[in-house]
Design an enzyme around this catalytic site. Structure first.
Site, PDB file in Angstrom:
ATOM      1  N   HIS A  10       0.828  -1.213   0.000  1.00 51.06           N
ATOM      2  CA  HIS A  10       0.000   0.000   0.000  1.00 51.06           C
ATOM      3  C   HIS A  10       0.863   1.264   0.000  1.00 51.06           C
ATOM      4  CE1 HIS A  10       0.913   0.939   4.213  1.00 51.06           C
ATOM      5  NE2 HIS A  10       0.795  -0.365   4.453  1.00 51.06           N
ATOM      6  N   THR A  22       1.852   0.224  13.023  1.00 52.06           N
ATOM      7  CA  THR A  22       0.451   0.243  12.607  1.00 52.06           C
ATOM      8  C   THR A  22      -0.230  -1.107  12.794  1.00 52.06           C
ATOM      9  OG1 THR A  22       1.083   1.880  10.941  1.00 52.06           O
ATOM     10  CG2 THR A  22      -1.112   0.928  10.768  1.00 52.06           C
ATOM     11  N   GLU A  88      -1.735  -6.792   7.474  1.00 53.33           N
ATOM     12  CA  GLU A  88      -0.391  -6.585   7.998  1.00 53.33           C
ATOM     13  C   GLU A  88      -0.146  -7.508   9.193  1.00 53.33           C
ATOM     14  OE1 GLU A  88       2.593  -6.178   7.926  1.00 53.33           O
ATOM     15  OE2 GLU A  88       2.972  -4.022   7.802  1.00 53.33           O
ATOM     16  N   ARG A  89       1.094  -7.756   9.488  1.00 56.99           N
ATOM     17  CA  ARG A  89       1.460  -8.457  10.721  1.00 56.99           C
ATOM     18  C   ARG A  89       0.913  -7.673  11.915  1.00 56.99           C
ATOM     19  NH1 ARG A  89       7.705  -8.233  12.777  1.00 56.99           N
ATOM     20  NH2 ARG A  89       7.395  -9.088  14.859  1.00 56.99           N
ATOM     21  N   ARG A 116      11.864  -7.022  12.179  1.00 60.80           N
ATOM     22  CA  ARG A 116      12.380  -7.710  11.008  1.00 60.80           C
ATOM     23  C   ARG A 116      12.832  -9.149  11.240  1.00 60.80           C
ATOM     24  NH1 ARG A 116       9.714  -4.869   8.774  1.00 60.80           N
ATOM     25  NH2 ARG A 116      10.191  -3.080   7.450  1.00 60.80           N
ATOM     26  N   GLY A 184       3.520  -4.489   4.205  1.00 59.96           N
ATOM     27  CA  GLY A 184       4.939  -4.792   4.229  1.00 59.96           C
ATOM     28  C   GLY A 184       5.259  -6.205   4.670  1.00 59.96           C
ATOM     29  N   ASN A 185       4.645  -6.655   5.768  1.00 59.98           N
ATOM     30  CA  ASN A 185       5.021  -7.960   6.305  1.00 59.98           C
ATOM     31  C   ASN A 185       4.243  -9.126   5.712  1.00 59.98           C
ATOM     32  OD1 ASN A 185       7.196  -7.606   8.390  1.00 59.98           O
ATOM     33  ND2 ASN A 185       5.748  -6.039   9.045  1.00 59.98           N
TER      34      ASN A 185
END
Length: 249
Positions: A10, A22, A88-89, A116, A184-185
């Site tokens: 996103h 987030t 997301e995670r 990470r 992202g994750n």
């Protein structure tokens, strides 16, 4: 026959801009994020991509990114599947906290592990916390035991993979060109699976916002090639900026 899959994180969200964790908090895009979504659509249009189906999460920053990209592609009519498994995670008790302040308090190394690493989750969110997903009506039809109060990348992968195998992979095997707009994750998890990335290597992988990642896959869905669309240097700098979010000021 080459199968095509695009993974798109996103665009910039308000909490990306504010440098806050987030997770599953339903934060919207900034104006910059909306521009990134449109720019992603232009890159995919210039690549000549014609999608057959799209998938996204149930969080509006991903949904609105997909809508903006499809509008630029003039493929607004595309069938879209939304699933919580692409969320997301879940960042547990870190959700809402400033990343730089958290790094200053706990140390950059600890925050890097939380952000990470492969199998170390942040501290869990309490079940009584009103922000826990068991209290969110969009997840009302799900087994509450399946809803996380925190996740590592490993448990995020465990959540994402059933959706890959049940929904996305069969479409690719049928020859469909697929767009996945997520986070992202959840995208790092898919990247790890597709490229068989080690636990150590995944620590250094950062996915930039709003830049389409095109995979070309063989018939058995093994990876033939992958690349970011557009300027490679711009993608590198954007990924570097993501990595720097977890550093103290």
């Amino acid at each position: 026959m080459t199968r095509k899959l695009v993974l798109l994180r996103h665009g910039q969200s308000q909490w990306n801009l504010d440098n806050r964790f987030t997770g599953w908090v339903d934060v919207d895009l900034t104006e910059q994020g909306r521009r990134e979504a449109a720019a992603a659509g232009r890159l995919m249009r210039e690549e000549g991509l014609q999608f057959d189906v799209a998938h996204t999460s149930v969080l509006k920053r991903a949904i609105h990114t997909l809508q903006g990209a499809l509008a630029e592609l003039e493929q607004d009519w595309l069938p879209v599947n939304k699933s919580w498994r692409l969320n997301e995670r879940h960042y547990g008790g870190l959700q809402g906290l400033d990343k730089a302040e958290t790094a200053a308090k706990h140390g950059e190394d600890q925050v890097k592990v939380w952000r990470r690493s492969y199998d170390i989750p942040p501290p869990a969110m309490d079940l009584e916390d009103p922000g826990h997903p068991i209290h969110d009506r969009r997840y009302a039809g799900l087994d509450r035991n399946a809803l996380p109060g925190t996740e590592s990348l490993a448990t995020t992968l465990d959540r994402v993979l059933p959706y890959w195998h049940d929904a996305i992979a069969p479409q690719l095997k049928d020859g469909k060109t697929v767009l996945v707009t997520a986070h992202g994750n959840s995208l790092r998890a898919l990247y790890k699976y597709l490229n068989n990335v080690s636990r150590e290597e995944i620590l250094e992988l950062n996915i930039p916002t709003g830049i389409p990642l095109l995979f070309e896959l063989n018939d058995d869905l093994t990876v033939k090639s992958f690349r970011y669309l557009g300027d490679p240097e711009a993608a590198r700098k954007a990924a570097e900026a993501v990595a720097n979010q977890g550093k103290a000021k």
